[in-house]
Design an enzyme around this catalytic site. Structure first.
Site, PDB file in Angstrom:
ATOM      1  N   ARG A 165       0.895  -1.293   0.110  1.00 59.95           N
ATOM      2  CA  ARG A 165       0.047  -0.144   0.024  1.00 59.95           C
ATOM      3  C   ARG A 165       0.992   1.333   0.037  1.00 59.95           C
ATOM      4  O   ARG A 165       0.551   2.357   0.804  1.00 59.95           O
ATOM      5  CB  ARG A 165      -1.160  -0.052   1.010  1.00 59.95           C
ATOM      6  CG  ARG A 165      -1.875  -1.011   1.301  1.00 59.95           C
ATOM      7  CD  ARG A 165      -2.784  -1.080   0.104  1.00 59.95           C
ATOM      8  NE  ARG A 165      -3.942  -2.189  -0.024  1.00 59.95           N
ATOM      9  CZ  ARG A 165      -3.522  -3.454  -0.169  1.00 59.95           C
ATOM     10  NH1 ARG A 165      -2.393  -3.626  -0.936  1.00 59.95           N
ATOM     11  NH2 ARG A 165      -4.527  -4.308  -0.006  1.00 59.95           N
ATOM     12  N   SER A 237     -10.693  -0.581   3.792  1.00 61.40           N
ATOM     13  CA  SER A 237     -10.060  -0.742   4.983  1.00 61.40           C
ATOM     14  C   SER A 237      -9.372   0.575   5.545  1.00 61.40           C
ATOM     15  O   SER A 237      -8.846   1.532   4.639  1.00 61.40           O
ATOM     16  CB  SER A 237      -8.858  -1.504   4.798  1.00 61.40           C
ATOM     17  OG  SER A 237      -9.330  -2.896   4.130  1.00 61.40           O
ATOM     18  N   GLU A 334      -4.556   3.669   6.302  1.00 60.05           N
ATOM     19  CA  GLU A 334      -4.217   3.393   4.896  1.00 60.05           C
ATOM     20  C   GLU A 334      -5.041   4.681   3.876  1.00 60.05           C
ATOM     21  O   GLU A 334      -4.561   4.850   3.076  1.00 60.05           O
ATOM     22  CB  GLU A 334      -5.062   2.097   4.250  1.00 60.05           C
ATOM     23  CG  GLU A 334      -4.996   1.844   2.769  1.00 60.05           C
ATOM     24  CD  GLU A 334      -5.612   0.343   2.455  1.00 60.05           C
ATOM     25  OE1 GLU A 334      -5.525  -0.699   3.246  1.00 60.05           O
ATOM     26  OE2 GLU A 334      -6.364   0.540   1.537  1.00 60.05           O
TER      27      GLU A 334
HETATM   28  C1  LIG Z   1     -15.459  -0.298  -0.458  1.00 59.93           C
HETATM   29  C2  LIG Z   1     -14.026  -0.094  -0.707  1.00 59.93           C
HETATM   30  C3  LIG Z   1     -13.078  -1.181  -1.004  1.00 59.93           C
HETATM   31  C4  LIG Z   1     -11.700  -0.829  -1.215  1.00 59.93           C
HETATM   32  N1  LIG Z   1     -11.035  -1.959  -1.332  1.00 59.93           N
HETATM   33  C5  LIG Z   1      -9.693  -1.804  -1.693  1.00 59.93           C
HETATM   34  C6  LIG Z   1      -8.924  -2.834  -2.070  1.00 59.93           C
HETATM   35  O1  LIG Z   1      -9.362  -4.133  -1.920  1.00 59.93           O
HETATM   36  N2  LIG Z   1      -7.573  -2.579  -2.102  1.00 59.93           N
HETATM   37  C7  LIG Z   1      -7.150  -1.393  -2.368  1.00 59.93           C
HETATM   38  O2  LIG Z   1      -5.721  -1.279  -2.359  1.00 59.93           O
HETATM   39  N3  LIG Z   1      -7.765  -0.383  -2.129  1.00 59.93           N
HETATM   40  C8  LIG Z   1      -9.077  -0.440  -2.001  1.00 59.93           C
HETATM   41  N4  LIG Z   1      -9.874   0.407  -1.514  1.00 59.93           N
HETATM   42  C9  LIG Z   1      -9.662   1.821  -1.496  1.00 59.93           C
HETATM   43  C10 LIG Z   1      -9.468   2.719  -3.000  1.00 59.93           C
HETATM   44  O3  LIG Z   1     -10.659   2.148  -3.694  1.00 59.93           O
HETATM   45  C11 LIG Z   1      -8.191   2.771  -3.753  1.00 59.93           C
HETATM   46  O4  LIG Z   1      -7.310   3.325  -3.275  1.00 59.93           O
HETATM   47  C12 LIG Z   1      -8.465   3.451  -5.096  1.00 59.93           C
HETATM   48  O5  LIG Z   1      -7.195   3.147  -5.883  1.00 59.93           O
HETATM   49  C13 LIG Z   1      -8.579   5.272  -4.831  1.00 59.93           C
HETATM   50  O6  LIG Z   1      -9.097   5.526  -6.155  1.00 59.93           O
HETATM   51  P1  LIG Z   1      -9.778   6.923  -6.148  1.00 59.93           P
HETATM   52  O7  LIG Z   1      -9.703   7.382  -7.739  1.00 59.93           O
HETATM   53  O8  LIG Z   1     -11.064   7.013  -5.392  1.00 59.93           O
HETATM   54  O9  LIG Z   1      -8.652   7.722  -5.574  1.00 59.93           O
HETATM   55  P2  LIG Z   1      -8.696   9.047  -4.360  1.00 59.93           P
HETATM   56  O10 LIG Z   1      -9.471   8.564  -3.313  1.00 59.93           O
HETATM   57  O11 LIG Z   1      -9.604  10.017  -5.099  1.00 59.93           O
HETATM   58  O12 LIG Z   1      -7.491   9.300  -4.257  1.00 59.93           O
HETATM   59  C14 LIG Z   1      -6.499   8.679  -3.538  1.00 59.93           C
HETATM   60  C15 LIG Z   1      -5.103   9.164  -3.640  1.00 59.93           C
HETATM   61  O13 LIG Z   1      -4.477   9.127  -4.644  1.00 59.93           O
HETATM   62  C16 LIG Z   1      -4.295  10.545  -5.005  1.00 59.93           C
HETATM   63  N5  LIG Z   1      -4.389  10.586  -6.427  1.00 59.93           N
HETATM   64  C17 LIG Z   1      -5.660  10.231  -7.140  1.00 59.93           C
HETATM   65  N6  LIG Z   1      -5.638  10.232  -8.589  1.00 59.93           N
HETATM   66  C18 LIG Z   1      -4.484  10.681  -8.601  1.00 59.93           C
HETATM   67  C19 LIG Z   1      -3.736  10.831  -9.752  1.00 59.93           C
HETATM   68  N7  LIG Z   1      -4.180  10.771 -11.046  1.00 59.93           N
HETATM   69  N8  LIG Z   1      -2.443  11.413 -10.057  1.00 59.93           N
HETATM   70  C20 LIG Z   1      -1.884  11.338  -8.595  1.00 59.93           C
HETATM   71  N9  LIG Z   1      -2.430  11.244  -7.389  1.00 59.93           N
HETATM   72  C21 LIG Z   1      -3.776  10.749  -7.615  1.00 59.93           C
HETATM   73  C22 LIG Z   1      -5.029  11.435  -4.271  1.00 59.93           C
HETATM   74  O14 LIG Z   1      -4.355  12.694  -4.041  1.00 59.93           O
HETATM   75  C23 LIG Z   1      -5.026  10.577  -2.898  1.00 59.93           C
HETATM   76  O15 LIG Z   1      -3.900  10.864  -2.304  1.00 59.93           O
HETATM   77  C24 LIG Z   1     -11.099   0.585  -0.991  1.00 59.93           C
HETATM   78  C25 LIG Z   1     -12.251   1.567  -1.248  1.00 59.93           C
HETATM   79  C26 LIG Z   1     -13.457   1.388  -0.883  1.00 59.93           C
HETATM   80  C27 LIG Z   1     -14.284   2.540  -0.662  1.00 59.93           C
END
Ligand SMILES: Cc1cc2nc3c(=O)[nH]c(=O)nc-3n(C[C@H](O)[C@H](O)[C@H](O)COP(=O)(O)OP(=O)(O)OC[C@H]3O[C@@H](n4cnc5c(N)ncnc54)[C@H](O)[C@@H]3O)c2cc1C
Length: 339
Positions: A165, A237, A334
């Site tokens: 992570r 998580s 996380e």
């Molecule tokens: C129900 C649920 C289940 C999940 N299960 C998992 C799992 O199984 N495994 C796992 O690893 N994660 C999991 N996650 C966490 C999440 O889905 C991931 O971390 C996902 O990749 C975040 O994507 P996002 O577009 O919503 O990013 P955001 O939440 O919008 O951003 C996350 C971070 O990345 C940065 N960021 C986003 N896009 C960019 C970009 N293009 N360039 C630079 N920085 C950027 C943001 O500034 C922030 O720091 C889960 C979340 C939920 C709600």
């Protein structure tokens, strides 16, 4: 390109919390992204880059600067001379739709990562992982735009310093925006089924499971482990599984012999935090007002309705202090907790 004002972040995060962003815009191309970054620099506005906010706890006070949602789209699949396939997707593409596309095209590599919310561009940030696979296992290159000067770079996995992570991008936030990700996939069946839940699921399966079998199984398992995002707020998580030394593990096992642990490099073991929260701290299903430790997976913190970021932070602090008190382990979030 429209810059909106006072946009509530609770509508842009899956936790459903967060006050207004002073300015908010969607960048649909690299040019728009650079124009927005330049605008923020000219006006001295703090910058926040976002996908769909599924790994963010946004503050109740909101964001004083400019929030840029990366909405760069596009998908390409190209056969390579060595028989592999390169799948490239714009950072704004929905991650699970990309996985579904690859599964339907018969491309192996992403199926265990089915059902993870969010965008393609966020996947390298915390090296998303699930069911025995991490995005680092399939990444070929990550295209980025450098915030300082607008230069573009193409990073290979070793440049990204991926960890559990974790990545170079997470360690140095505010340096790069991911604009596209390319993954190397295969047409040859290569199921990864060593993760306990998947092993259990397929234990009576006579033939090698298909890509669709694996995707369906992962989605089914996930639907039991996570609350329905249409009804509840969560960022999945909340904490990382802690990694401790083998000496520390031996001490922990004197009190908790059954604690599940997994090798995490030389002299280090990853501990199941869900097990500690459930069996040692008795936190499964515990609620503080509108905040809950999810009954089916205590690592997941849920906003059952009307919680503020402050409520969630207080609950997370309470969980962390329980773990510290009972095990001596300092756990880390996380989720990106913004202030
Ligand atoms: C129900 C649920 C289940 C999940 N299960 C998992 C799992 O199984 N495994 C796992 O690893 N994660 C999991 N996650 C966490 C999440 O889905 C991931 O971390 C996902 O990749 C975040 O994507 P996002 O577009 O919503 O990013 P955001 O939440 O919008 O951003 C996350 C971070 O990345 C940065 N960021 C986003 N896009 C960019 C970009 N293009 N360039 C630079 N920085 C950027 C943001 O500034 C922030 O720091 C889960 C979340 C939920 C709600």
């Amino acid at each position: 390109m429209v810059i909106e004002e006072n946009v509530p972040l609770n509508n842009h995060t899956t936790f459903r919390v967060g006050g207004p962003a002073r300015f908010f815009a969607v960048a649909r191309s690299r040019e728009e992204l650079w124009a927005l970054i330049t605008h923020a620099k000219d006006k001295n506005l703090p910058l926040l880059i976002m996908g769909t906010g599924s790994n963010i706890l946004a503050p109740d006070e909101g964001w004083k600067g400019l929030v840029i949602e990366v909405g760069i789209m596009g998908k390409q699949f190209s056969d390579q001379p060595d028989g592999t396939i390169l799948a490239t997707a714009g950072a704004g593409e929905n991650w699970d739709s990309l996985v579904a596309d690859c599964v339907s095209k018969g491309f192996w590599g992403l199926e265990n990562l089915s059902g993870i919310p969010g965008t393609v561009g966020a996947t390298p940030i915390q090296n998303v992982g699930a069911y025995g696979v991490e995005i680092k296992d399939v990444i070929d290159t990550v295209e980025v735009l450098e915030i300082k000067n607008g230069e573009t770079h193409s990073f290979i996995p070793t440049d990204c310093r991926f960890g559990y992570r974790d990545s170079f991008f997470k360690q140095e936030p505010g340096r790069y925006v991911v604009t596209a990700v390319t993954m190397r996939l295969s047409r040859n069946a290569a199921p990864t089924l060593h993760y306990r839940d998947l092993r259990e699921h397929f234990k009576n399966h006579k033939e090698t499971p298909s890509l669709l079998d694996i995707r369906t199984a992962v989605l089914e398992i996930r639907s039991r482990k996570f609350p329905d995002l249409r009804k509840f707020g969560t960022a999945g998580s909340f904490f990382k599984n802690p990694i401790i030394t083998t000496t520390h593990l031996a001490k922990l096992q004197e009190r908790f012999p059954d604690v599940p642990h997994f090798p995490a490099g030389e002299g280090r073991e990853k501990i199941s935090l869900a097990w500690l929260l459930d069996r040692v701290c008795n936190l499964k299903g515990v609620t503080h007002g509108p905040v809950e430790s999810f009954k089916r997976q205590p690592l997941v913190i849920v906003n059952t309705g009307g919680a503020t970021a402050k409520d969630i932070r207080a609950f997370a602090d309470f969980v962390a202090s329980c773990v510290k008190e009972k095990t001596g382990i300092a756990i880390e979030p996380e989720v990106n907790v913004l202030s």
